[in-house]
Design a protein around this motif. Structure first.
Motif, short mmCIF file in Angstrom:
data_model
loop_
_atom_site.label_atom_id
_atom_site.label_comp_id
_atom_site.label_asym_id
_atom_site.label_seq_id
_atom_site.Cartn_x
_atom_site.Cartn_y
_atom_site.Cartn_z
N ARG A 45 0.86 -1.18 0.00
CA ARG A 45 0.00 0.00 0.00
C ARG A 45 0.90 1.23 0.00
O ARG A 45 1.75 1.37 0.87
N ASP A 56 -3.00 0.05 -3.69
CA ASP A 56 -3.23 -0.97 -2.67
C ASP A 56 -3.35 -2.26 -3.46
O ASP A 56 -4.40 -2.53 -4.05
N PRO A 108 -0.99 3.25 4.19
CA PRO A 108 -0.06 3.19 3.06
C PRO A 108 1.22 3.96 3.36
O PRO A 108 1.22 4.94 4.11
#
Length: 188
Positions: A45, A56, A108
């Motif tokens: 991510r 992702d 992320p």
């Protein structure tokens, strides 16, 4: 299999994934199957503040890389200044994914720098003495990343625990450099 130029083995990376699966047992349902390699996946991510893009993606399933996913990662990690795309070394991708597993994060990474073209690297070298002339970014073997929820020290320790490449700490700039070159650490 060992890459003779770096000393990084697939076994070392797989070991990092296996260790994270076992150590994460209380947090991941079905971790027993994961530790046995049944249904084993690797996910990455990332978000780019430069392009506004996010990714992702599951890029590896049961021992096989997914070519379409790797192409997406290559495009995402391009030199945003000139849109030049280069193949990102799967060992670098694996180190980033293993580091996220060790840290037990779902957020992320903020990708600051993936692949860099020669022109971009020359421009950055003219501005900073911290940019290597033969940077591994030039060959798709390095990434500079940050996480909001983790300190540079935490990220660097987790990346170094993979035992599979270089880890640079850049606390003042709030990011960690990871690469699939020789195992080494630097910075503060």
């Amino acid at each position: 299999m060992t890459d003779m130029s770096t000393g990084v083995t697939r076994r070392a990376l797989l070991g990092a994934f296996a260790a994270t699966a076992v150590s994460a047992a209380p947090f991941f349902p079905g971790v027993t199957a994961y530790a046995r390699g049944s249904g084993d996946i690797r996910r990455l991510r990332m978000h780019s503040g430069r392009t506004g893009e996010s990714i992702d993606i599951i890029y590896w399933i049961d021992g096989k890389y997914i070519p379409e996913a790797l192409r997406e990662i290559n495009h995402f990690s391009r030199d945003w200044r000139n849109n030049e795309v280069h193949q990102i070394d799967t060992r670098t991708i694996d180190i980033m994914a293993a580091t996220a597993q060790i840290l037990r994060v779902n957020e992320p990474y903020m990708l600051l720098s993936g692949f860099r073209s020669q022109a971009t690297n020359r421009m950055l070298r003219a501005r900073s003495r911290n940019v290597a002339q033969n940077s591994l970014h030039l060959t798709g073997r390095a990434a500079d990343v940050r996480l909001r929820s983790r300190s540079v020290s935490e990220m660097a320790r987790a990346a170094a625990a993979c035992g599979a490449g270089g880890v640079g700490r850049y606390s003042r700039s709030d990011f960690v450099h990871v690469d699939c070159g020789p195992v080494r650490t630097w910075g503060s």
